[in-house]
Design a protein around this motif. Structure first.
Motif, PDB file in Angstrom:
ATOM      1  N   LEU A   1     120.262  59.773  -4.852  1.00  0.00           N
ATOM      2  CA  LEU A   1     120.861  58.831  -5.960  1.00  0.00           C
ATOM      3  C   LEU A   1     119.651  58.084  -6.485  1.00  0.00           C
ATOM      4  O   LEU A   1     119.559  57.890  -7.748  1.00  0.00           O
ATOM      5  N   PHE A   2     118.822  57.875  -5.725  1.00  0.00           N
ATOM      6  CA  PHE A   2     117.525  57.049  -6.165  1.00  0.00           C
ATOM      7  C   PHE A   2     116.660  58.044  -7.370  1.00  0.00           C
ATOM      8  O   PHE A   2     116.411  57.484  -8.220  1.00  0.00           O
TER       9      PHE A   2
ATOM     10  N   GLN B   1     106.494  61.978 -10.221  1.00  0.00           N
ATOM     11  CA  GLN B   1     106.051  63.066  -9.269  1.00  0.00           C
ATOM     12  C   GLN B   1     107.462  62.499  -8.011  1.00  0.00           C
ATOM     13  O   GLN B   1     107.858  63.433  -7.291  1.00  0.00           O
ATOM     14  N   LEU B   2     107.528  61.266  -7.710  1.00  0.00           N
ATOM     15  CA  LEU B   2     108.486  60.889  -6.711  1.00  0.00           C
ATOM     16  C   LEU B   2     109.699  61.461  -7.102  1.00  0.00           C
ATOM     17  O   LEU B   2     110.471  61.878  -6.190  1.00  0.00           O
TER      18      LEU B   2
ATOM     19  N   LEU C   1     104.800  61.399   0.103  1.00  0.00           N
ATOM     20  CA  LEU C   1     105.910  60.775  -0.775  1.00  0.00           C
ATOM     21  C   LEU C   1     105.368  59.024  -0.456  1.00  0.00           C
ATOM     22  O   LEU C   1     105.611  58.278  -1.312  1.00  0.00           O
ATOM     23  N   LYS C   2     104.916  58.809   0.762  1.00  0.00           N
ATOM     24  CA  LYS C   2     104.491  57.326   1.104  1.00  0.00           C
ATOM     25  C   LYS C   2     103.412  57.067  -0.243  1.00  0.00           C
ATOM     26  O   LYS C   2     103.343  55.891  -0.386  1.00  0.00           O
ATOM     27  N   ARG C   3     102.511  57.972  -0.004  1.00  0.00           N
ATOM     28  CA  ARG C   3     101.473  57.589  -1.262  1.00  0.00           C
ATOM     29  C   ARG C   3     101.858  57.298  -2.647  1.00  0.00           C
ATOM     30  O   ARG C   3     101.614  56.371  -3.158  1.00  0.00           O
TER      31      ARG C   3
END
Ligand SMILES: [Fe+2]
Ligand SMILES: [Fe+2]
Length: 154
Positions: free
Chosen positions: A25-26, A103-104, A87-89
Motif C-alpha cells: 500500500l505504501f 526506486q523505493l 531499502l534502508k539506504r
C-alpha cells in the motif's frame, strides 16, 4: 504461465504477511503521489514516518526471528539481507530524494513479492513447530500503526 498452487500462509507468519500488505500500500500511495505531482518534501516526510513505524520494526523482526530459521549462507537469506540494506539506504537517502523515492516504490514492491512468493514458503517448509510457535507468540500482540496525518494520496 506456469500455475503454482498457492501455499497457505502459516498462522505464525500471518502478522508479517499483513505488514507486507501495508508495504504494498505504501508503494501504491507513493505512485499516487507521483501522478498527482505531490511535492517531494511531502512524500519524503511520509517515507520517513513509514520507515520508523513499519519498515524498521518489520525488518528487525524478520532478521531476528525468521531468517535464522534457514542457514546464514542460504542464498535466499543473503538476497533478503542485501535488499534490506539497500531499502534502508533508499529510505534514508536525503541527497537525491526524488530518485530514491522512485526506486523505493519499485524495489519495496519487488522485495515483498520475493518474500511472499519464495522466501516465506521456504521458511515455513523447514521451520519446526517450536520455531513457528515462538514467532506466533512474539507477534500475537503487535501494536497497530497510527494513521498518517497527511493523506496526500486521497
Ligand atoms: Fe524483508
Ligand atoms: Fe518482509
Amino acid at each position: 504461465m506456469e500455475k503454482t498452487k498457492p501455499i497457505k500462509r502459516h498462522v505464525a507468519l500471518q502478522p508479517l504477511s499483513r505488514q507486507h500488505h501495508f508495504g504494498l500500500l505504501f508503494s501504491w500511495k507513493l505512485r499516487k503521489g507521483f501522478h498527482k505531482n505531490i511535492e517531494t518534501k511531502r512524500l519524503q516526510q511520509y517515507a520517513k514516518w513509514f520507515f520508523k513505524h513499519e519498515i524498521e520494526p518489520h525488518f528487525k523482526d524478520e532478521e531476528k526471528y525468521l531468517f535464522p530459521i534457514l542457514e546464514a549462507d542460504n542464498e535466499l537469506i543473503e538476497r533478503a539481507l542485501k535488499e534490506h540494506r539497500r531499502l534502508k539506504r533508499l529510505f534514508n537517502n536525503t541527497k537525491d530524494p526524488e530518485r530514491s523515492l522512485h526506486q523505493l516504490e519499485e524495489e519495496l514492491d519487488a522485495h515483498i513479492r520475493f518474500e511472499e512468493r519464495v522466501l516465506f514458503n521456504e521458511i515455513q517448509k523447514v521451520a519446526t513447530e517450536a520455531q513457528l510457535k515462538k514467532i506466533e507468540e512474539i507477534h500475537s500482540n503487535l501494536e497497530e500503526t497510527p494513521e498518517y496525518d497527511d493523506p496526500f494520496w486521497e
